[in-house]
Design a protein around this motif. Structure first.
Motif, mmCIF file in Angstrom:
data_model
loop_
_atom_site.group_PDB
_atom_site.id
_atom_site.type_symbol
_atom_site.label_atom_id
_atom_site.label_comp_id
_atom_site.label_asym_id
_atom_site.label_seq_id
_atom_site.Cartn_x
_atom_site.Cartn_y
_atom_site.Cartn_z
ATOM 1 N N SER A 158 0.728 -1.200 -0.004
ATOM 2 C CA SER A 158 0.062 0.047 -0.048
ATOM 3 C C SER A 158 0.880 1.383 -0.014
ATOM 4 N N ARG A 159 2.085 1.175 0.771
ATOM 5 C CA ARG A 159 2.895 2.477 0.904
ATOM 6 C C ARG A 159 3.457 2.617 -0.562
ATOM 7 N N GLU A 160 3.904 1.469 -1.193
ATOM 8 C CA GLU A 160 4.749 1.671 -2.583
ATOM 9 C C GLU A 160 3.709 2.155 -3.565
ATOM 10 N N SER A 161 2.253 2.109 -3.441
ATOM 11 C CA SER A 161 1.327 2.625 -4.369
ATOM 12 C C SER A 161 1.155 4.194 -4.055
ATOM 13 N N HIS A 162 1.888 4.576 -3.173
ATOM 14 C CA HIS A 162 1.981 6.137 -3.037
ATOM 15 C C HIS A 162 3.510 6.890 -3.151
ATOM 16 N N ASN A 163 4.234 6.117 -4.214
ATOM 17 C CA ASN A 163 5.608 6.371 -4.301
ATOM 18 C C ASN A 163 6.443 6.594 -3.049
ATOM 19 N N SER A 164 5.862 5.567 -2.044
ATOM 20 C CA SER A 164 6.695 5.601 -0.770
ATOM 21 C C SER A 164 7.313 4.103 -0.495
ATOM 22 N N GLU A 165 8.399 4.278 0.177
ATOM 23 C CA GLU A 165 9.060 2.826 0.507
ATOM 24 C C GLU A 165 9.315 2.899 2.043
ATOM 25 N N MET A 166 9.661 1.513 2.559
ATOM 26 C CA MET A 166 9.783 1.430 3.922
ATOM 27 C C MET A 166 11.089 0.704 4.033
ATOM 28 N N LEU A 167 12.235 1.005 4.893
ATOM 29 C CA LEU A 167 13.219 0.580 4.953
ATOM 30 C C LEU A 167 13.278 -0.373 6.521
ATOM 31 N N ASP A 168 13.965 -1.510 6.626
ATOM 32 C CA ASP A 168 13.841 -2.018 7.827
ATOM 33 C C ASP A 168 14.897 -1.327 8.740
ATOM 34 N N LYS A 169 14.290 -1.146 10.024
ATOM 35 C CA LYS A 169 15.094 -0.439 10.998
ATOM 36 C C LYS A 169 16.742 -0.590 11.068
ATOM 37 N N LYS A 170 17.104 -2.090 10.939
ATOM 38 C CA LYS A 170 18.387 -2.481 11.226
ATOM 39 C C LYS A 170 19.032 -2.228 9.935
ATOM 40 N N GLY A 171 20.349 -1.498 9.893
ATOM 41 C CA GLY A 171 20.985 -0.902 8.871
ATOM 42 C C GLY A 171 20.549 -0.372 7.939
#
Length: 295
Positions: A158-171
Motif C-alpha cells: 500500500s505504501r509503494e502505491s503512493h511513491n513511498s518505501e519502507m526500510l527495515d530499521k536495522k542497517g
C-alpha cells in the motif's frame, strides 16, 4: 495459520471501513476508541504515568484523562485514515488537508536541498507515506517489520502505491543516504524510547531523555535540511499539515547534540500545544527513570 486468520479479519475490516457511509463510520470509530480505552489498562497506565511526569499537578486529573481518551481516538482514527488513504489520489487527499508554512518545504525543494522530515507519533504521521510522497517527492521511511508477514506485505504494497518505501530499521542508514542521493525525501518519527547508548541525551517535554541522532548524523553527512512536520487532527477526515522552521546543521557547526536538541524542542512544542494527538502510551522514559512504569 493464526497470522493468516488475523490478516483475513483485517481485510474484512478494511472492506467494512470502505463500504460504510462516512457519518456512520465516525460513530463506529468513536465506539472502538472508547472500547480500546476501557480494555487497554496496561497502556492507559503508561499514558497516565507519562502525563504525571510531564505535567505534575499543572493540569487537572480530569484533563489528563481527557488527553488519554483523545490519544486513543487519534490512534483509531489514524488506522481508519491509513485504510482510506490507500485508495485516494492526490486530488482526493487535498480535500482533507490544510497546509501551514508550506513555503518551508517548497523553498527547500526549489533550492534542490536534500530533505529529512522528522516527526513524532503524533496525529496521523502516516500522511508522510501518502500525501507528502504524492505532493512533493517520493518518500522513504524507516520502521520495524510487523510480526505478521501477511500484514507486513500488505502494508509495504500500500505504501509503494503512493511513491513511498519502507526500510527495515536495522542497517537503514545506508539506504536512507542512498534515498537522498536519488532525490527522495526521507521521513523519520524520532520521539520514541531509545537505549541510553544509542542516542543523544537531551531534554524532551521538560525532562531528561535519550533521542536517536540518526537524522542529525545523516543530515551532517549529506548536507540535508531537517524539517519538523506535524499532522494535526482537526476533525474526522480533516488534518492540518504544519511545517516548522528548517534546521540547517551548518548553522550550528554540525554540533550533534545541539541539532538533536532542536528537533526534540520542535516535537515538545507541538505536543505541549496540543497534547491530545500524541501517543502517550509508550514507555518513553523507561531507561532514564528506572522503574517508573512498574509502580
Amino acid at each position: 495459520m493464526k497470522d493468516y486468520l488475523i490478516y483475513i479479519l483485517y481485510k474484512l475490516f478494511r472492506g467494512f471501513v470502505l463500504f460504510l457511509p462516512k457519518g456512520f463510520m465516525k460513530i463506529v470509530l468513536n465506539l472502538l476508541a472508547k472500547l480500546a480505552y476501557l480494555l487497554d489498562k496496561k497502556h492507559r497506565k503508561y499514558a497516565k504515568i507519562n502525563l504525571d511526569l510531564v505535567y505534575e499537578n499543572k493540569i487537572s486529573e480530569e484533563r489528563k484523562e481527557e488527553i488519554i481518551k483523545n490519544s486513543y481516538y487519534n490512534l483509531v482514527f489514524n488506522l481508519y485514515e491509513q485504510i482510506e488513504n490507500n485508495n485516494l489520489d492526490l486530488e482526493e487527499l487535498e480535500k482533507k488537508i490544510t497546509l501551514e508554512n508550506e513555503n518551508i518545504i517548497t523553498d527547500a525543494l526549489k533550492e534542490n536541498k536534500n530533505i529529512i522530515l522528522i516527526s513524532a507519533h503524533y496525529g496521523n504521521w502516516e500522511y508522510i507515506t501518502s500525501y507528502i510522497s504524492l505532493k512533493y517527492a517520493p518518500t522513504t521511511m524507516v520502521g520495524r517489520p510487523l510480526n505478521n508477514k501477511y500484514l507486513n506485505d500488505d502494508l509495504r504494497q500500500s505504501r509503494e502505491s503512493h511513491n513511498s518505501e519502507m526500510l527495515d530499521k536495522k542497517g537503514s542508514a545506508k539506504g536512507l543516504i542512498k534515498a537522498l542521493k536519488n532525490g527522495r525525501i526521507i521521513g523519520l518519527a524520532i520521539d520514541q524510547h531509545v537505549p541510553v547508548n544509542k542516542g543523544e541525551k537531551i531534554k524532551f517535554l521538560g525532562h531528561d531523555a535519550v533521542q536517536t541522532d540518526s537524522s542529525t548524523r545523516i543530515a551532517i553527512k549529506t548536507g540535508a535540511l531537517i524539517i519538523p512536520v506535524f499532522f494535526i487532527k482537526d476533525d474526522f477526515r480533516k488534518y492540518t499539515i504544519k511545517f516548522c522552521e528548517a534546521i540547517d546543521p551548518l548553522k550550528y557547526d554540525n554540533d550533534v547534540n545541539k541539532i538533536t536538541q532542536l528537533q526534540a524542542d520542535a516535537m515538545s512544542n507541538q505536543i505541549l500545544e496540543k497534547p491530545d494527538d500524541w501517543f502517550w502510551q509508550h514507555r518513553r522514559w523507561k531507561d532514564i527513570y528506572l522503574g517508573i512504569y512498574s509502580k
